[in-house]
Design an enzyme around this catalytic site. Sequence first.
Site, PDB file in Angstrom:
ATOM      1  N   HIS A   1       5.943   5.890   8.284  1.00  0.00           N
ATOM      2  CA  HIS A   1       5.314   6.838   7.362  1.00  0.00           C
ATOM      3  C   HIS A   1       6.390   7.395   6.433  1.00  0.00           C
ATOM      4  O   HIS A   1       7.424   7.869   6.896  1.00  0.00           O
ATOM      5  CB  HIS A   1       4.653   7.973   8.156  1.00  0.00           C
TER       6      HIS A   1
ATOM      7  N   HIS B   1       7.135   9.267   2.202  1.00  0.00           N
ATOM      8  CA  HIS B   1       6.581  10.058   1.094  1.00  0.00           C
ATOM      9  C   HIS B   1       7.102   9.507  -0.241  1.00  0.00           C
ATOM     10  O   HIS B   1       7.842  10.201  -0.942  1.00  0.00           O
ATOM     11  CB  HIS B   1       6.998  11.529   1.235  1.00  0.00           C
TER      12      HIS B   1
ATOM     13  N   HIS C   1      -0.138  12.778  -0.278  1.00  0.00           N
ATOM     14  CA  HIS C   1       0.782  12.971   0.851  1.00  0.00           C
ATOM     15  C   HIS C   1       1.785  11.823   0.982  1.00  0.00           C
ATOM     16  O   HIS C   1       2.994  12.065   0.921  1.00  0.00           O
ATOM     17  CB  HIS C   1      -0.035  13.138   2.139  1.00  0.00           C
TER      18      HIS C   1
ATOM     19  N   GLU D   1       3.760 -11.088  -6.968  1.00  0.00           N
ATOM     20  CA  GLU D   1       3.849 -11.441  -5.552  1.00  0.00           C
ATOM     21  C   GLU D   1       3.158 -10.431  -4.625  1.00  0.00           C
ATOM     22  O   GLU D   1       3.073 -10.666  -3.423  1.00  0.00           O
ATOM     23  CB  GLU D   1       5.305 -11.671  -5.155  1.00  0.00           C
TER      24      GLU D   1
ATOM     25  N   GLU E   1       3.225  13.537  13.705  1.00  0.00           N
ATOM     26  CA  GLU E   1       2.267  12.462  13.432  1.00  0.00           C
ATOM     27  C   GLU E   1       2.178  11.470  14.588  1.00  0.00           C
ATOM     28  O   GLU E   1       1.697  10.341  14.407  1.00  0.00           O
ATOM     29  CB  GLU E   1       2.632  11.723  12.122  1.00  0.00           C
TER      30      GLU E   1
HETATM   31  P1  13P Z   1       7.492  15.446  11.210  1.00  0.00           P
HETATM   32  O1  13P Z   1       8.790  16.116  10.836  1.00  0.00           O
HETATM   33  O2  13P Z   1       6.748  16.197  12.293  1.00  0.00           O
HETATM   34  O3  13P Z   1       7.687  13.987  11.540  1.00  0.00           O
HETATM   35  O4  13P Z   1       6.519  15.534   9.940  1.00  0.00           O
HETATM   36  C1  13P Z   1       6.891  14.972   8.715  1.00  0.00           C
HETATM   37  C2  13P Z   1       5.731  14.450   7.951  1.00  0.00           C
HETATM   38  O5  13P Z   1       5.911  13.663   7.054  1.00  0.00           O
HETATM   39  C3  13P Z   1       4.361  14.892   8.323  1.00  0.00           C
HETATM   40  O6  13P Z   1       3.395  14.113   7.691  1.00  0.00           O
HETATM   41 ZN    ZN Z   2       4.131  13.101   5.883  1.00  0.00          ZN
END
Ligand code: 13P
Ligand code: ZN
Length: 272
Positions: free
Chosen positions: A139, A141, A210, A169, A115
């Site tokens: 980023h 999940h 995602h 809040e 990413e």
């Molecule tokens: P990477 O291992 O390449 O960072 O990918 C993980 C991910 O969350 C892709 O969206």
């Molecule tokens: Zn991801």
Amino acid sequence: MNVLDAPFVKGFIRMADDGWRQGWHERNGGNLSYRIRPEEIAAVKDALTPGEWRPIGTDVPTLAGEYFLVTGSGKFFRNASIAPEDALCIIELDGKGENYRVCWGLVHGGRPTSELPSHLMNHAVKTAATGGVHRVIYHAHPANVIALTFVLPLTDEAFTRELWEMATECPVVFPDGVGVVPWMVPGGREIAVATSELMRQYDVAIWAHHGMFCSGPDFDTTFGLMHTVEKSAEILVKVLSMGGKRQTIRPDDFRALARDFGVTLPERFLAD
Ligand code: 13P
Ligand code: ZN
């Protein structure tokens, strides 16, 4: 200075560890990047061994020559604190912002996160928007935010309003709201462009089915933002699981909150 002794590296590893312990990073899920200050990179300069230039996959001319600490592609957040020299890397961008080279880390090979285009395009937008205060793109999940992308309309308005309503809040923590990217193939320039467009307006972008991107000036603020949004999403999942809202925070309540807390809440998120 040894790279692992640098305070920015310690802060990065602590944040990666915190995210792992929250359950937001199954396997290699998620990635983190930090825009390194000139004095911070100067302090570790002797430990850097630049490799080959490689294409970023997009161009970020305003970040030319800058250094970033980034998680490696396919690396696990749970290993960031145990083997940081394998899981992480410091990269330098070239004079055009088109190529990068690994200067430290990834000792067993590999490359920065897949990413990287999204991270760097978000850094470019946020650095410009904040006059250089911005430093961190994260980023993750987180399960509850992802779950909501199967149920709520995939609009900025629906997500912002629902997340604000779940914790008093929230509008103070993310008064600009959150943006939503429809499902797209991850890892390339196209999703990077869509995400960085939203980052002009917001500090949070949700990727449907995602995960989530958050931005901020430091590790605490950025981690705290991810944590706040995900907790709000968790409350909404519980509320929906209990049959839905029977009462809630109303638009005029938000206006009163905004007044007392000195934040501006866009009216488009406060429709009746
Ligand atoms: P990477 O291992 O390449 O960072 O990918 C993980 C991910 O969350 C892709 O969206
Ligand atoms: Zn991801």
